[in-house]
Scaffold this active site. Structure first.
Site, PDB file in Angstrom:
ATOM      1  N   PRO A   1      75.811  -7.620  21.237  1.00 30.06           N
ATOM      2  CA  PRO A   1      77.475  -7.524  20.561  1.00 30.06           C
ATOM      3  C   PRO A   1      77.507  -7.900  19.124  1.00 30.06           C
ATOM      4  CG  PRO A   1      77.604  -8.042  22.686  1.00 30.06           C
ATOM      5  CD  PRO A   1      76.337  -8.265  22.563  1.00 30.06           C
ATOM      6  N   GLU A   2      77.686  -7.104  18.139  1.00 31.83           N
ATOM      7  CA  GLU A   2      77.602  -7.462  16.808  1.00 31.83           C
ATOM      8  C   GLU A   2      79.326  -7.268  16.566  1.00 31.83           C
ATOM      9  OE1 GLU A   2      74.762  -5.802  14.215  1.00 31.83           O
ATOM     10  OE2 GLU A   2      73.247  -5.829  15.882  1.00 31.83           O
TER      11      GLU A   2
END
Ligand SMILES: [Zn+2]
Length: 274
Positions: free
Chosen positions: A2-3
């Site tokens: 996840p960014e």
């Protein structure tokens, strides 16, 4: 992993569901997930109320009144799921926060177990936050500050953007997407970009991240928000995960190379090397 857009989506989905709730119990099923090398332990959170939830780079931060902070990094496959206690506990659930006398649970799930939950005092949090681990937020930095930080940066632009000390929150997906939108080759030397190119890069960075947040992130592996819902930005990817497919702008075959050890997709026609 996840960014920024995925973590932002998780934070936004957590707020209406757990803000203001009090921790009644914490079940730690896999102790290594809890990092409490400082002054606190998971026991300290019992009886504490969640007063704020925010994103810091790729970290989810829960603030408890009056003194505790919990910094959660999902790494590769971490998930933070808000559930009712009667819902079956999914496999790979490692920590369960029971809230408001057990009315609701926040479950930390992580197949590969690289993620962690760091329990900190307010002082420890401030020290970490103000340390040199992470640079400014890409959505908060101004254009002049961005240009100033980029000026004189040696190295390939992709590596510079991935470096969390340069900007916090970007990762492989969004750097590839931003560079394609900005028409910059990932191996271009950062200090060879013109002011015009660097300005375009800044603008595309804002646009891509905002669009990804609007579409609630990219579900390319295990990413879901806190209600278990997938994002939809993967359907809008121009290059990431599209090696050998035609570029959506020009039809040229998307190539995959390695840049600083990271798999990198780009269009050789749209993104000319500088
Ligand atoms: Zn192209």
């Amino acid at each position: 992993m996840p960014e920024l857009p995925e973590v932002e989506t998780i934070v936004r989905s957590l707020r209406p569901r757990i803000l203001g709730r009090k921790v009644s119990e914490i079940k730690v099923l896999l102790p290594k997930i809890i990092h409490a090398e400082g002054l606190g332990s998971s026991e300290d959170l019992i009886g504490q109320t969640i007063t704020n939830i925010f994103r810091w780079g790729k970290n989810i931060v829960l603030e408890f009144s009056p003194n505790w902070y919990v910094r959660i990094h999902l790494k590769m496959t971490g998930q933070l799921l808000v559930s009712l206690p009667e819902e079956p506990i999914p496999k790979h659930t490692h920590v369960i926060f029971s809230l408001d006398g057990g009315k609701i649970e926040v479950r930390y799930r992580d197949i590969r177990q690289f993620g962690y939950i760091h329990i900190m005092t307010a002082g420890e949090w401030e020290k970490w936050r103000d340390g040199n681990f992470v640079g400014p937020d890409p959505l908060e930095i101004s254009l002049p500050s961005f240009l100033a930080r980029l000026a004189g940066k040696r190295g390939k632009i992709k590596s510079v953007l991935l470096n969390q000390a340069f900007l916090r929150g970007l990762g492989n997906i969004y750097v590839d997407e931003i560079l394609h939108q900005a028409k910059i080759h990932p191996e271009s030397s950062a200090d060879h970009l013109s002011t015009e190119e660097a300005t375009g890069l800044y603008q595309k960075m804002q646009q891509v991240l905002q669009a990804a947040i609007w579409h609630q992130g990219s579900s390319v592996s295990d990413y879901v928000d806190s209600s278990g819902k997938q994002g939809e930005y993967q359907y809008y990817h121009q290059v990431y995960g599209r090696a050998n497919l035609p570029c959506r702008q020009c039809g040229t075959r998307i190539e995959r190379i390695r840049v600083s050890g990271r798999s990198t997709c780009f269009c050789p026609k749209c993104q000319r090397r500088r």
